[in-house]
Design a protein around this motif. Structure first.
Motif, short mmCIF file in Angstrom:
data_model
loop_
_atom_site.label_atom_id
_atom_site.label_comp_id
_atom_site.label_asym_id
_atom_site.label_seq_id
_atom_site.Cartn_x
_atom_site.Cartn_y
_atom_site.Cartn_z
N TYR A 1 0.82 -1.20 0.00
CA TYR A 1 0.00 0.00 0.00
C TYR A 1 0.86 1.25 0.00
O TYR A 1 1.96 1.28 0.56
CB TYR A 1 -0.91 0.02 1.24
CG TYR A 1 -1.98 -1.03 1.22
CD1 TYR A 1 -3.07 -0.91 0.37
CD2 TYR A 1 -1.89 -2.14 2.06
CE1 TYR A 1 -4.07 -1.89 0.35
CE2 TYR A 1 -2.88 -3.12 2.04
CZ TYR A 1 -3.96 -2.98 1.18
OH TYR A 1 -4.93 -3.95 1.16
N PRO A 2 0.35 2.36 -0.60
CA PRO A 2 1.09 3.62 -0.54
C PRO A 2 1.33 4.03 0.91
O PRO A 2 0.55 3.71 1.80
CB PRO A 2 0.15 4.60 -1.25
CG PRO A 2 -0.73 3.76 -2.11
CD PRO A 2 -0.89 2.46 -1.36
N LEU A 3 2.41 4.80 1.09
CA LEU A 3 2.81 5.17 2.44
C LEU A 3 1.73 5.96 3.16
O LEU A 3 1.52 5.78 4.36
CB LEU A 3 4.11 5.97 2.38
CG LEU A 3 4.80 6.26 3.72
CD1 LEU A 3 5.05 4.98 4.48
CD2 LEU A 3 6.11 7.00 3.47
N TYR A 4 1.00 6.82 2.44
CA TYR A 4 0.01 7.62 3.13
C TYR A 4 -1.16 6.77 3.64
O TYR A 4 -1.78 7.08 4.66
CB TYR A 4 -0.50 8.76 2.25
CG TYR A 4 -1.45 8.38 1.15
CD1 TYR A 4 -2.83 8.40 1.35
CD2 TYR A 4 -0.97 7.99 -0.11
CE1 TYR A 4 -3.70 8.05 0.34
CE2 TYR A 4 -1.83 7.64 -1.12
CZ TYR A 4 -3.20 7.66 -0.89
OH TYR A 4 -4.06 7.31 -1.89
N LEU A 5 -1.48 5.66 2.93
CA LEU A 5 -2.52 4.76 3.42
C LEU A 5 -2.04 3.99 4.64
O LEU A 5 -2.79 3.75 5.59
CB LEU A 5 -2.93 3.79 2.31
CG LEU A 5 -3.69 4.40 1.13
CD1 LEU A 5 -4.03 3.32 0.12
CD2 LEU A 5 -4.96 5.10 1.61
N ARG B 1 12.04 6.56 1.08
CA ARG B 1 10.77 7.08 0.57
C ARG B 1 10.28 8.20 1.49
O ARG B 1 10.31 8.09 2.72
CB ARG B 1 9.74 5.97 0.49
CG ARG B 1 10.10 4.91 -0.54
CD ARG B 1 8.90 4.09 -0.93
NE ARG B 1 8.35 3.36 0.22
CZ ARG B 1 7.20 2.69 0.17
NH1 ARG B 1 6.50 2.65 -0.93
NH2 ARG B 1 6.78 2.03 1.24
N LEU B 2 9.80 9.28 0.86
CA LEU B 2 9.36 10.46 1.60
C LEU B 2 7.99 10.88 1.09
O LEU B 2 7.80 11.13 -0.09
CB LEU B 2 10.37 11.59 1.41
CG LEU B 2 10.09 12.92 2.10
CD1 LEU B 2 10.02 12.73 3.62
CD2 LEU B 2 11.16 13.94 1.74
N ASP B 3 7.04 10.97 2.00
CA ASP B 3 5.66 11.36 1.68
C ASP B 3 5.28 12.51 2.61
O ASP B 3 5.25 12.35 3.83
CB ASP B 3 4.74 10.17 1.90
CG ASP B 3 3.35 10.36 1.29
OD1 ASP B 3 2.89 11.51 1.21
OD2 ASP B 3 2.73 9.35 0.90
N ILE B 4 5.00 13.70 2.03
CA ILE B 4 4.71 14.90 2.82
C ILE B 4 3.36 15.44 2.39
O ILE B 4 3.17 15.77 1.22
CB ILE B 4 5.79 15.97 2.64
CG1 ILE B 4 7.18 15.41 2.95
CG2 ILE B 4 5.50 17.17 3.52
CD1 ILE B 4 8.30 16.40 2.75
N SER C 1 11.73 8.54 -4.95
CA SER C 1 10.41 8.30 -4.38
C SER C 1 10.07 9.40 -3.38
O SER C 1 10.36 9.29 -2.19
CB SER C 1 10.35 6.93 -3.71
OG SER C 1 9.07 6.70 -3.15
N ILE C 2 9.50 10.49 -3.86
CA ILE C 2 9.08 11.58 -3.00
C ILE C 2 7.72 12.07 -3.46
O ILE C 2 7.48 12.29 -4.65
CB ILE C 2 10.12 12.72 -2.98
CG1 ILE C 2 9.65 13.87 -2.07
CG2 ILE C 2 10.45 13.22 -4.37
CD1 ILE C 2 10.74 14.87 -1.78
N THR C 3 6.79 12.20 -2.51
CA THR C 3 5.43 12.65 -2.80
C THR C 3 5.11 13.85 -1.91
O THR C 3 5.36 13.81 -0.71
CB THR C 3 4.41 11.53 -2.52
OG1 THR C 3 4.72 10.40 -3.33
CG2 THR C 3 3.01 11.99 -2.84
N MET C 4 4.57 14.91 -2.52
CA MET C 4 4.15 16.08 -1.76
C MET C 4 2.74 16.47 -2.17
O MET C 4 2.40 16.46 -3.34
CB MET C 4 5.09 17.25 -2.00
CG MET C 4 6.48 17.07 -1.44
SD MET C 4 7.43 18.59 -1.53
CE MET C 4 9.05 17.97 -1.07
#
Length: 305
Positions: A2-6, A260-263, A297-300
């Motif tokens: 699953y995606p990190l935010y989930l 991996r970075l999710d902000i 892998s970075i999501t903002m």
């Protein structure tokens, strides 16, 4: 996977569940009580005595006061401060969670931890959920390289409504993670929190070599990091001075990420990454005052930088 935010949403659900669990038994700690006793425990005088006496799934309630560590957790516990509770280290680490440990810690201040090693305030190798708490004014250094002035995490770390502030790492050589350091196998989830005014300061070189690097004034990670509704501000990564050669690199004043970075819904502001110039030589590199990411892998989302 699953995606990190989930996965973050699932982890925050776990935090809420932890708040409502009916744990097996409740133990009390009150160093100010005239009847405190570390054997009978009515209440306990010392937090570690209560930890030792507790069984898996128990809750420990701590009355207002100052309690000196190092406290070690190797079982599943909930520990909650009742009032102004200061967990302090003085000339040692404040708290360690072993690989066998699972801890929900709430309403405490973790402060004045200091040692020659990693994790001045907290060393987490298990599962640690920190709620409504502050990790402030902890430090580590003097080893060849040191990591995690406030928290060193090699397990699973979740913070909700917390402040990580004024922690530092300043060893003789490389410095990583003034506020929080995370290994490659770790997970860090931060929500509704602030990581502010932490410092990673690389060591000085006087042997004709480059000054030593500093990375992640606020957060340094090789693992998975998810930040939600949080502020990363006023942190600094400063490469070390060099005598006769270039200064050390300063990388990621706010966040340094090689994983991996999710902000999401965050503010990353007023952080600095810089280097000290060597004597008669150019400075090193200063990269990513706010964020330095070496990963693709970075999501903002809805984030101000």
């Amino acid at each position: 996977m699953y995606p990190l935010y989930l996965r973050t949403a699932s982890a925050l659900a776990v935090i809420l569940i932890l708040r409502g669990i009916a744990w097996s038994a409740t133990l009390y700690v009150d160093a100010q009580s005239p009847t405190c006793d570390n054997t009978a425990g009515a209440p306990y005088c010392n937090l570690q005595a209560a930890i030792n006496a507790a069984a898996d799934g128990d809750t420990i309630l701590i009355s207002s006061g100052t309690y000196t560590g190092e406290f070690t957790i190797a079982k599943s516990l909930a520990i909650q401060g009742m009032g102004d509770v200061q967990l302090v280290g003085y000339f040692g680490r404040v708290l360690s969670v072993t690989p066998a440990g699972t801890l929900a810690l709430s309403n405490v201040t973790v402060t004045r931890g200091s040692l020659d090693g990693n994790g001045g305030g907290i060393l987490n190798a298990g599962t640690l959920t920190l709620i409504d708490s502050t990790v402030i004014s902890n430090s580590c250094g003097t080893m060849s390289s040191s990591c995690g002035g406030g928290i060193h995490n090699s397990g699973r770390l979740m913070l909700d409504r917390c402040t990580i502030s004024h922690n530092s790492v300043a060893p003789l050589f490389d410095a990583q993670g003034g506020g929080i350091y995370c290994t490659g196998s770790s997970i860090l989830i931060i929500s509704n929190s602030a990581v502010c005014y932490n410092i990673a300061n690389g060591g000085t070189s006087d042997h004709g070599h480059a000054g030593h690097a500093a990375g992640g004034g606020g957060i340094w990670s090789q693992g998975d990091v998810c930040l939600v509704n949080s502020t990363i501000a006023g942190n600094m990564a400063s490469g070390g001075y060099a005598l006769g050669y270039r200064g050390g690199d300063g990388l990621g004043g706010g966040v340094y990420s090689a994983g991996r970075l999710d902000i999401r819904h965050c503010t990353v502001a007023f952080n600095e990454a810089f280097t000290e110039a060597g004597l008669n030589d150019p400075p090193g590199l200063g990269r990513g005052g706010g964020i330095c990411s070496l990963s693709s892998s970075i999501t903002m989302l809805n984030t101000v930088i």
